[in-house]
Write a protein that holds these residues in place. Sequence first.
Motif, PDB file in Angstrom:
ATOM      1  N   ALA A 132      45.866   8.336  70.198  1.00  0.00           N
ATOM      2  CA  ALA A 132      45.018   9.209  71.018  1.00  0.00           C
ATOM      3  C   ALA A 132      43.543   8.953  70.737  1.00  0.00           C
ATOM      4  O   ALA A 132      42.722   9.864  70.775  1.00  0.00           O
ATOM      5  CB  ALA A 132      45.381  10.669  70.741  1.00  0.00           C
ATOM      6  N   GLY A 133      43.198   7.697  70.483  1.00  0.00           N
ATOM      7  CA  GLY A 133      41.838   7.356  70.075  1.00  0.00           C
ATOM      8  C   GLY A 133      40.779   7.806  71.059  1.00  0.00           C
ATOM      9  O   GLY A 133      39.743   8.362  70.669  1.00  0.00           O
ATOM     10  N   GLU A 134      41.039   7.585  72.342  1.00  0.00           N
ATOM     11  CA  GLU A 134      40.028   7.903  73.343  1.00  0.00           C
ATOM     12  C   GLU A 134      39.773   9.414  73.382  1.00  0.00           C
ATOM     13  O   GLU A 134      38.625   9.867  73.388  1.00  0.00           O
ATOM     14  CB  GLU A 134      40.480   7.385  74.717  1.00  0.00           C
ATOM     15  CG  GLU A 134      39.365   7.407  75.732  1.00  0.00           C
ATOM     16  CD  GLU A 134      39.695   6.552  76.955  1.00  0.00           C
ATOM     17  OE1 GLU A 134      40.826   6.008  77.013  1.00  0.00           O
ATOM     18  OE2 GLU A 134      38.825   6.441  77.831  1.00  0.00           O
ATOM     19  N   ILE A 135      40.861  10.174  73.363  1.00  0.00           N
ATOM     20  CA  ILE A 135      40.729  11.635  73.424  1.00  0.00           C
ATOM     21  C   ILE A 135      40.091  12.167  72.140  1.00  0.00           C
ATOM     22  O   ILE A 135      39.184  13.014  72.184  1.00  0.00           O
ATOM     23  CB  ILE A 135      42.115  12.277  73.676  1.00  0.00           C
ATOM     24  CG1 ILE A 135      42.571  11.925  75.105  1.00  0.00           C
ATOM     25  CG2 ILE A 135      42.082  13.792  73.467  1.00  0.00           C
ATOM     26  CD1 ILE A 135      43.996  12.334  75.428  1.00  0.00           C
ATOM     27  N   MET A 136      40.528  11.648  70.988  1.00  0.00           N
ATOM     28  CA  MET A 136      39.930  12.065  69.710  1.00  0.00           C
ATOM     29  C   MET A 136      38.423  11.810  69.711  1.00  0.00           C
ATOM     30  O   MET A 136      37.629  12.680  69.323  1.00  0.00           O
ATOM     31  CB  MET A 136      40.562  11.286  68.549  1.00  0.00           C
ATOM     32  CG  MET A 136      42.022  11.571  68.295  1.00  0.00           C
ATOM     33  SD  MET A 136      42.293  12.762  66.953  1.00  0.00           S
ATOM     34  CE  MET A 136      41.781  11.779  65.535  1.00  0.00           C
TER      35      MET A 136
END
Lengths: 388, 388
Positions: A132-136
């Motif tokens: 979930a890198g983008e959301i994090m």
Amino acid sequence: MVQSIKKISILGSTGSIGISTLDICRQHPDRFEVVGLAAGRNIDLLLQQISEFKPKIVSIHSEEDYQNLSSKIPTTTEIVFGSSGTCAVATLSECDLVISAIVGAAGLAPTLAAIEEGKDIGLANKESMVIAGEIMSERAAKNNVKILPVDSEHSAIFQCLNGENVKDVNKIILTASGGPFLHTAPNEFEHITKEQALKHPNWDMGAKITIDSASMMNKGLEVMEAHWLFNMPIEKIDVVVHPQSIIHSMVEFVDASVVAQLGEPDMRVPIAYALSYPRRMTTQVTPLDLTKHRELTFYKPDLEKFKCLKLAFQVASKGKTYAPVLNAANEVAVAAFLQDQIRFIQIPELIDVCLQAHMPISIDSIDTILSADSWARKFVITSIGNIS
Amino acid sequence: MVQSIKKISILGSTGSIGISTLDICRQHPDRFEVVGLAAGRNIDLLLQQISEFKPKIVSIHSEEDYQNLSSKIPTTTEIVFGSSGTCAVATLSECDLVISAIVGAAGLAPTLAAIEEGKDIGLANKESMVIAGEIMSERAAKNNVKILPVDSEHSAIFQCLNGENVKDVNKIILTASGGPFLHTAPNEFEHITKEQALKHPNWDMGAKITIDSASMMNKGLEVMEAHWLFNMPIEKIDVVVHPQSIIHSMVEFVDASVVAQLGEPDMRVPIAYALSYPRRMTTQVTPLDLTKHRELTFYKPDLEKFKCLKLAFQVASKGKTYAPVLNAANEVAVAAFLQDQIRFIQIPELIDVCLQAHMPISIDSIDTILSADSWARKFVITSIGNIS
């Protein structure tokens, strides 16, 4: 200047990172107060930690353990349980910094909850960044939250980027020990046992990450983590095998200058850096004496032998829901290997089949990620059932 | 943002550092304008440099060369000569940054003149810092001048300190190649020839610094330079022999974390960093590929074999006028060695005798330094006369 006390919650307090974090806090009682602990099933150790650090809130995995524990701890410590309990520890109002050290995708929800509450994060749970890198990253930026890496490689890169402009970076070079099978012939891979895979040459870590190191999936997950953490395109991230684990990672700049971070392999250094950033503090870690090391060596990784690393690079370039699928498939396969259900070489095989069966979609929410994760887990469990 | 053009003067333009600096300026004509050049006796190369870079002012060492040169250069370039000429180049009003790359104590006066005029300094002339470090640092601070190191070791340390608090430094670790005699047996030292001493394994440099590298006096001077440049006590400066010259130096912090700067040995990297600081720019230097290097190794320096380094450490701890005496004695001894007047092992012997004969006083002015320098030169010349 009087230094204010930083209030710390630790998710995964009885794991390897949790124990080391508490060790650092124990060394610096004037700087840190441990206000929250969340643990899994190691009740005995958790009880010791409660007795020593007197946290405001503690969470335990199961309701049964919760009942059991309630009678044994002082009334000044609130006790909760389950996923909601972990989130309660992560979001405790007085906490300043959350050390996120739960293993696997299970770390995502409480880490995101802490970010939404504006807590700075010491991130050891790389899987949450992988899936979930983008959301994090978006939510951290929105809530003005610092995500401070707590694994040795990303902490190294973070230190190398100190005072630099990210536009001047040519590439990030993650070092990899190569694990216990660096020099194992490819045709020997099918005979690798659990005991062999659990023996890491340099680092003393938990079981899941030790297997990931042996398969080099750990390095693949780190490539994906670095991609999001440092906003760096995948083609600007290299992996170099460095068996001595003395150089923890490097950054190459546009002028051909390389900055590296080195040290004896000891997780207390990156943990202490996340706790004390932007300053540094003593750690009781043995200082590096390079003259005691025979030599430092470096190799290109063998992507044919370490198929997990190859799969991770492929997935990292593809984007979409491939990353949560790879991560979930790997978690299930590693658990099955640790339970003697599959062989070592079947870990990448199962992940590969799962990735090929996956119908990827763009990630627009946590739900998209969790349903890809859940689909992959079921798929791999079924695949394992078909093998046995 | 439109980038303003930085105006550069180079003291020592026909030497190794001068040539590399002009190479960098040639690569970035949109960023740098060469406004001043000062050279010694290499008229042919200076003429080429004038023709290519069209500086506003040029200085040459002797009046004879000045007469000779005057008729050959365009009237848009002013020509001057001697020490006052060098100072005129160093203080040209429109110049922003002076690259100080004259070898030896002769570099002190023009470098100080540039500092007094508020010019930032790219410092390759380490001897000025060795003999007048305290005065240089004070005047730089007073005139709000940045002293940017232009040798690979101090540039490495400077890069490693980027974004760090100097209070968090545990020690500075200067790496040394060990030079051509690292593995030479002590009893072979008396047979070392000039040709052997002039062959440096990794770096292509001028004759004086190459001999200093062979005797390890260069590392001793660097210890003293680091002491003043980074305001670091001598006991916090270590030397480690690293024959491959890939790690250019390191900083150890209080948390046991070590940050290092690496690269192929190429002076264009530290020069470019001084020119572009705090940003970085491309250099056309071959990027480092650690997998192409067989191994990196590290040893403690042998202070009994490399007596110059031992003397330098002793002098650095003693303070007073010992440093200018050591430096001057070394300059005279190295020149005598290059002229076949003395043997290699006589370099530290002559310096040692001179230091023992010296009556040290506290440094309160440049005159104190220059008279200690002048006394030491005469003393060593007389000593050499007595030997022959």
